[in-house]
Design a protein around this motif. Structure first.
Motif, PDB file in Angstrom:
ATOM      1  N   SER A  41       0.827  -1.204   0.000  1.00 42.35           N
ATOM      2  CA  SER A  41       0.000   0.000   0.000  1.00 42.35           C
ATOM      3  C   SER A  41       0.864   1.258   0.000  1.00 42.35           C
ATOM      4  O   SER A  41       0.607   2.212  -0.751  1.00 42.35           O
ATOM      5  N   ARG A  42       1.903   1.267   0.840  1.00 45.10           N
ATOM      6  CA  ARG A  42       2.786   2.434   0.907  1.00 45.10           C
ATOM      7  C   ARG A  42       3.547   2.620  -0.397  1.00 45.10           C
ATOM      8  O   ARG A  42       3.693   3.744  -0.899  1.00 45.10           O
ATOM      9  N   LEU A  43       4.051   1.517  -0.956  1.00 43.99           N
ATOM     10  CA  LEU A  43       4.803   1.591  -2.208  1.00 43.99           C
ATOM     11  C   LEU A  43       3.925   2.089  -3.340  1.00 43.99           C
ATOM     12  O   LEU A  43       4.325   2.959  -4.127  1.00 43.99           O
ATOM     13  N   ARG A  44       2.703   1.547  -3.431  1.00 46.32           N
ATOM     14  CA  ARG A  44       1.781   1.982  -4.483  1.00 46.32           C
ATOM     15  C   ARG A  44       1.432   3.457  -4.332  1.00 46.32           C
ATOM     16  O   ARG A  44       1.375   4.200  -5.316  1.00 46.32           O
ATOM     17  N   GLY A  45       1.242   3.894  -3.091  1.00 50.69           N
ATOM     18  CA  GLY A  45       0.926   5.292  -2.846  1.00 50.69           C
ATOM     19  C   GLY A  45       2.042   6.219  -3.285  1.00 50.69           C
ATOM     20  O   GLY A  45       1.803   7.270  -3.897  1.00 50.69           O
ATOM     21  N   GLU A  46       3.290   5.823  -2.979  1.00 47.12           N
ATOM     22  CA  GLU A  46       4.436   6.647  -3.368  1.00 47.12           C
ATOM     23  C   GLU A  46       4.618   6.676  -4.883  1.00 47.12           C
ATOM     24  O   GLU A  46       4.924   7.716  -5.472  1.00 47.12           O
ATOM     25  N   MET A  47       4.435   5.529  -5.538  1.00 47.37           N
ATOM     26  CA  MET A  47       4.566   5.479  -6.992  1.00 47.37           C
ATOM     27  C   MET A  47       3.474   6.309  -7.669  1.00 47.37           C
ATOM     28  O   MET A  47       3.731   7.014  -8.653  1.00 47.37           O
ATOM     29  N   ASP A  48       2.247   6.233  -7.148  1.00 50.24           N
ATOM     30  CA  ASP A  48       1.152   7.041  -7.695  1.00 50.24           C
ATOM     31  C   ASP A  48       1.448   8.532  -7.540  1.00 50.24           C
ATOM     32  O   ASP A  48       1.148   9.338  -8.420  1.00 50.24           O
ATOM     33  N   ARG A  49       2.042   8.889  -6.401  1.00 48.17           N
ATOM     34  CA  ARG A  49       2.367  10.307  -6.148  1.00 48.17           C
ATOM     35  C   ARG A  49       3.393  10.801  -7.154  1.00 48.17           C
ATOM     36  O   ARG A  49       3.234  11.880  -7.751  1.00 48.17           O
ATOM     37  N   VAL A  50       4.443  10.010  -7.393  1.00 49.29           N
ATOM     38  CA  VAL A  50       5.497  10.403  -8.357  1.00 49.29           C
ATOM     39  C   VAL A  50       4.904  10.507  -9.755  1.00 49.29           C
ATOM     40  O   VAL A  50       5.177  11.459 -10.504  1.00 49.29           O
ATOM     41  N   ALA A  51       4.093   9.508 -10.128  1.00 50.09           N
ATOM     42  CA  ALA A  51       3.473   9.517 -11.470  1.00 50.09           C
ATOM     43  C   ALA A  51       2.597  10.740 -11.659  1.00 50.09           C
ATOM     44  O   ALA A  51       2.602  11.383 -12.714  1.00 50.09           O
ATOM     45  N   LEU A  52       1.840  11.104 -10.623  1.00 50.25           N
ATOM     46  CA  LEU A  52       0.968  12.264 -10.707  1.00 50.25           C
ATOM     47  C   LEU A  52       1.770  13.550 -10.860  1.00 50.25           C
ATOM     48  O   LEU A  52       1.405  14.450 -11.639  1.00 50.25           O
TER      49      LEU A  52
ATOM     50  N   ILE B  52       4.629  13.971 -12.308  1.00 43.21           N
ATOM     51  CA  ILE B  52       5.249  14.135 -13.631  1.00 43.21           C
ATOM     52  C   ILE B  52       4.230  13.966 -14.768  1.00 43.21           C
ATOM     53  O   ILE B  52       4.603  13.932 -15.948  1.00 43.21           O
ATOM     54  N   GLY B  53       2.948  13.842 -14.416  1.00 43.01           N
ATOM     55  CA  GLY B  53       1.891  13.814 -15.418  1.00 43.01           C
ATOM     56  C   GLY B  53       1.674  12.476 -16.086  1.00 43.01           C
ATOM     57  O   GLY B  53       1.154  12.416 -17.201  1.00 43.01           O
ATOM     58  N   VAL B  54       2.083  11.391 -15.426  1.00 45.41           N
ATOM     59  CA  VAL B  54       1.856  10.060 -15.990  1.00 45.41           C
ATOM     60  C   VAL B  54       0.541   9.519 -15.461  1.00 45.41           C
ATOM     61  O   VAL B  54       0.322   9.492 -14.252  1.00 45.41           O
ATOM     62  N   GLU B  55      -0.328   9.085 -16.350  1.00 48.82           N
ATOM     63  CA  GLU B  55      -1.633   8.553 -15.940  1.00 48.82           C
ATOM     64  C   GLU B  55      -1.661   7.038 -16.049  1.00 48.82           C
ATOM     65  O   GLU B  55      -0.961   6.452 -16.833  1.00 48.82           O
TER      66      GLU B  55
END
Length: 221
Positions: free
Chosen positions: A205-216, A218-221
């Motif tokens: 959950s923490r890893l997914r949250g951090e990856m989603d934050r980075v993607a958001l 830099i504009g990656v959907e």
């Protein structure tokens, strides 16, 4: 009398002062060991959020050392812990020392005031203080130990910092990430996973949250 004065909370200044003194005494007695009860934490938050401190002092940073016998930073830290973890963090910290980082990692093993460890449900109360402290110490130790695979991954990540080429760093980082995914898959399929499933879910959950934050960012959907 102006409308502004009528709108002020109907609290007596002496009562607020008394509350501050009581909290200060409790702090001097209990927080020396880094511990604070959930009730104390809630009172500190109420003093700040409802601006009740203004009955005694204009500024929060002046009120804390004068009446709570702690710095503003410490008071704000207690409020942040309460807002992030709720009362359970303070219930546990009354029984044993636990950092925010450790609590964040073991939180999935705590439910309804009970610590689940080694197939045992341990209520968070004074009677179980030694058992709780021993369980948290063992869980903390497990968190800090690194397997050979983990050590290898740490070395690979550290090597990334030495690369001069951004492309090389990204290439190696992708390989590291795929290795991490495979390690998660191996752990998830382990026959004796047991209660560790809580830690696995928390880590994912923490890893997914951090990856989603980075993607958001830099504009990656």
């Amino acid at each position: 009398m102006s409308e502004e004065l009528l709108a002020e909370p109907a609290f007596d200044g002496a009562e607020i002062l008394e509350l501050g003194v009581v909290l200060g005494q409790s702090h001097a007695f209990g927080l020396v060991a880094g511990r604070c009860s959930a009730a104390q934490a809630e009172s500190i938050r109420r003093l700040r959020e409802q601006k009740l401190f203004k009955r005694c002092c204009e500024k929060w940073e002046d009120f804390c050392p004068e009446y709570l016998k702690m710095s503003r930073a410490e008071a704000d830290r207690i409020i942040r812990l309460l807002e992030e973890f709720g009362a359970t963090y303070f219930e546990l910290s009354q029984l044993t020392r636990v950092s925010a980082e450790t609590y964040r990692a073991i939180a999935p093993a705590i439910e309804n005031g009970v610590l689940h460890f080694n197939d045992e449900a341990i209520p968070l109360n004074a009677e179980n203080s030694r058992k709780v402290a021993a369980a948290v110490a063992e869980m903390r130790s497990a968190l800090t130990k690194k397997s050979p695979e983990e050590q290898s991954m740490v070395r690979q990540v550290n090597q990334l910092l030495e690369e001069t080429s951004l492309d090389q760093r990204l290439f190696k980082l992708e390989k590291c990430a795929l290795t991490v995914v495979k390690e998660f898959e191996k752990i998830a399929s382990h026959e004796s996973l047991g209660a560790s499933i809580l830690f696995l879910r928390n880590a994912l959950s923490r890893l997914r949250g951090e990856m989603d934050r980075v993607a958001l960012e830099i504009g990656v959907e």
